[in-house]
Design an enzyme around this catalytic site. Sequence first.
Site, PDB file in Angstrom:
ATOM      1  N   CYS A 291       0.838  -1.200   0.000  1.00 24.51           N
ATOM      2  CA  CYS A 291       0.000   0.000   0.000  1.00 24.51           C
ATOM      3  C   CYS A 291       0.878   1.257   0.000  1.00 24.51           C
ATOM      4  O   CYS A 291       0.633   2.203  -0.757  1.00 24.51           O
ATOM      5  CB  CYS A 291      -0.942  -0.027   1.193  1.00 24.51           C
ATOM      6  SG  CYS A 291      -2.085   1.363   1.233  1.00 24.51           S
ATOM      7  N   CYS A 292       1.908   1.271   0.852  1.00 25.31           N
ATOM      8  CA  CYS A 292       2.815   2.429   0.877  1.00 25.31           C
ATOM      9  C   CYS A 292       3.525   2.591  -0.468  1.00 25.31           C
ATOM     10  O   CYS A 292       3.744   3.704  -0.936  1.00 25.31           O
ATOM     11  CB  CYS A 292       3.863   2.282   1.985  1.00 25.31           C
ATOM     12  SG  CYS A 292       3.263   2.647   3.645  1.00 25.31           S
TER      13      CYS A 292
ATOM     14  N   CYS B  44      -0.958   8.219   7.662  1.00 27.65           N
ATOM     15  CA  CYS B  44      -2.299   7.982   7.130  1.00 27.65           C
ATOM     16  C   CYS B  44      -3.257   7.593   8.259  1.00 27.65           C
ATOM     17  O   CYS B  44      -2.856   6.933   9.231  1.00 27.65           O
ATOM     18  CB  CYS B  44      -2.254   6.852   6.116  1.00 27.65           C
ATOM     19  SG  CYS B  44      -1.355   7.254   4.616  1.00 27.65           S
TER      20      CYS B  44
ATOM     21  N   CYS C  17      -3.491   3.909   9.535  1.00 27.03           N
ATOM     22  CA  CYS C  17      -2.244   3.323  10.049  1.00 27.03           C
ATOM     23  C   CYS C  17      -1.627   4.148  11.173  1.00 27.03           C
ATOM     24  O   CYS C  17      -0.457   3.956  11.509  1.00 27.03           O
ATOM     25  CB  CYS C  17      -1.232   3.176   8.911  1.00 27.03           C
ATOM     26  SG  CYS C  17      -1.811   2.110   7.591  1.00 27.03           S
TER      27      CYS C  17
ATOM     28  N   CYS D 209       7.944   4.227   5.643  1.00 27.87           N
ATOM     29  CA  CYS D 209       7.013   4.030   4.531  1.00 27.87           C
ATOM     30  C   CYS D 209       7.645   3.351   3.332  1.00 27.87           C
ATOM     31  O   CYS D 209       7.023   2.558   2.656  1.00 27.87           O
ATOM     32  CB  CYS D 209       6.481   5.371   4.037  1.00 27.87           C
ATOM     33  SG  CYS D 209       5.430   6.153   5.219  1.00 27.87           S
TER      34      CYS D 209
HETATM   35 FE1  SF4 Z   1      -1.328   2.731   2.942  1.00 28.41          FE
HETATM   36 FE2  SF4 Z   1      -1.068   2.890   5.583  1.00 28.41          FE
HETATM   37 FE3  SF4 Z   1       1.068   3.231   3.960  1.00 28.41          FE
HETATM   38 FE4  SF4 Z   1      -0.847   5.082   4.127  1.00 28.41          FE
HETATM   39  S1  SF4 Z   1       0.573   4.451   5.754  1.00 28.41           S
HETATM   40  S2  SF4 Z   1       0.078   4.361   2.258  1.00 28.41           S
HETATM   41  S3  SF4 Z   1      -2.715   3.772   4.330  1.00 28.41           S
HETATM   42  S4  SF4 Z   1      -0.154   1.344   4.305  1.00 28.41           S
END
Ligand code: SF4
Length: 259
Positions: A133-134, A216, A219, A242
Amino acid sequence: MENTQNITPLSLAGSGPDPLQDKVAELNARFKHHSATSVLKAALREGVAGKVTMVSSFGAESVALLHLVAMVDRNVPVLFVDTEMLFTETLVYQMELAERLNLSNIQIIRARAKTLAAEDPYRTLHQRDTDACCALRKTRPLQKALRGFDGWITGRKRFQAGTRSALEFFEIEDHTGRIKVNPLAHWAPEDVRAYMEENRLPKHPMIARGYPSIGCAPCTSPVKDGEDPRSGRWRGQEKTECGIHVDSDGKMVRTGVDA
Ligand code: SF4
């Protein structure tokens, strides 16, 4: 103390087997006892790291570096990665700070809608794979935005995580060869607090709600007294940064995209 020596632009960097490594080592030696402002002036006005931009999360401590940068060059491009998972408070704070500090060149970076629809159609990837996701929402769009720059200024500090304990003013991002400039590398939490108070800088509203480090929304969780300030980031996971990349040996390596 300000540096008064002549500084060699990056394009004229050394002639050893690894000129960039030599150049970064030379810069770290030269600026060893210098201030954050001195490092910023060298990067923004004298081009010691080539063509640079700033990357900011507009998080809990970002305002200190944004203020320092605005005093040196308010027209510097500031890249803000909107993962589309941020707290609304961060988006509002970003707009207010840009106006207050007179930063004229904020660039909002997002993953393409088509890519998000293909790779995270239900916005649930963070529940299954935070690294993926990151990479999708942050690392890849940022790396794309950084093309054309030789280096970038970050707000990373030694105290923030074990992975940053040896952080220097200048470092090489080894998978791209860009220089990361970390003017606040040696600042302690008290330095950040004192700077914000002395300059009457506005705090991110989430700090008062128990969020000393803000990423985010899905998270980031509040932190109790006595806990590590970053313990609310990806709570319960090994993850502390990240960015990730795969190094030349095929190992996963975390990188500090989190500015
Ligand atoms: Fe995705 Fe969480 Fe990374 Fe944000 S911090 S990009 S929601 S995994």
